[in-house]
Enzyme design. Structure first.
Site, mmCIF file in Angstrom:
data_model
loop_
_atom_site.group_PDB
_atom_site.id
_atom_site.type_symbol
_atom_site.label_atom_id
_atom_site.label_comp_id
_atom_site.label_asym_id
_atom_site.label_seq_id
_atom_site.Cartn_x
_atom_site.Cartn_y
_atom_site.Cartn_z
ATOM 1 N N HIS A 1 0.836 -1.196 0.000
ATOM 2 C CA HIS A 1 0.000 0.000 0.000
ATOM 3 C C HIS A 1 0.871 1.247 0.000
ATOM 4 C CE1 HIS A 1 -3.869 -2.086 1.650
ATOM 5 N NE2 HIS A 1 -3.392 -2.655 0.559
ATOM 6 N N GLU B 1 0.844 3.838 1.913
ATOM 7 C CA GLU B 1 1.331 4.206 3.247
ATOM 8 C C GLU B 1 2.511 3.322 3.654
ATOM 9 O OE1 GLU B 1 -3.262 4.474 3.314
ATOM 10 O OE2 GLU B 1 -1.725 3.236 2.383
ATOM 11 N N CYS C 1 -6.194 1.492 5.292
ATOM 12 C CA CYS C 1 -6.748 0.223 5.769
ATOM 13 C C CYS C 1 -6.218 -0.018 7.183
ATOM 14 C CB CYS C 1 -6.327 -0.923 4.842
ATOM 15 S SG CYS C 1 -4.588 -1.387 4.988
ATOM 16 N N CYS D 1 -2.344 -0.577 7.401
ATOM 17 C CA CYS D 1 -1.618 0.684 7.279
ATOM 18 C C CYS D 1 -1.849 1.580 8.490
ATOM 19 C CB CYS D 1 -2.008 1.401 5.992
ATOM 20 S SG CYS D 1 -1.397 0.552 4.515
#
Length: 149
Positions: free
Chosen positions: A81, A83, A109, A112
């Site tokens: 992801h 992040e 999410c 993260c």
């Protein structure tokens, strides 16, 4: 916005997160993130496969093939992801991101969110939503300010 009108700092950094998202190689959702302290960019990230690994555009999307819904089974994906890549890039380049604001094109999410909490992120600004109530609850419990622009 008219000529001479300047975006707010939140809008400015969110626009940069949007540009970071254009580097994404994800077939389902392009996400970008930017870490900022005192109006200085420390690191950026976007979602996609790890360095040296085939991009989803070439290898195909595991999640699509398996019919996995958004927000579920994060481990079944070739990509990281935005992040996560932001935190990794900060670590690789020695940038301290504790105390930073992270601008992200989508709400983080839960995976993260936990990483951002442990990295010492104090504020998350996002634009697009993401279906993850546990993420929202954990950020709130950790005292991370979360806002939309």
């Amino acid at each position: 916005m008219t000529v001479g009108e300047r975006p707010s700092w939140d809008d400015y950094f969110m626009q940069i997160a949007g540009v970071a998202a254009t580097r994404s190689t994800c077939l389902r959702r392009q996400v970008g993130a930017v870490a900022v302290i005192n109006k200085q960019i420390l690191a950026t990230g976007y979602n996609g496969a790890p360095a040296g690994i085939s991009h989803c555009a070439d290898a195909g999307c595991i999640r699509q093939r398996m019919g996995i819904a958004s927000g579920e089974r994060h481990e079944l994906c070739r990509g990281l992801h935005a992040e996560q890549n932001l935190i990794i890039q900060a670590a690789v380049h020695g940038a301290k991101i504790g105390g930073a604001t992270v601008y992200c094109t989508h709400h983080p999410c839960v995976v993260c969110a936990k990483m951002l909490i442990n990295a010492g992120i104090v504020r998350v600004v996002f634009r697009g939503d993401y279906p993850d109530e546990l993420s929202r609850a954990m950020l709130r419990e950790a005292g991370v300010e979360v806002c939309t622009v």
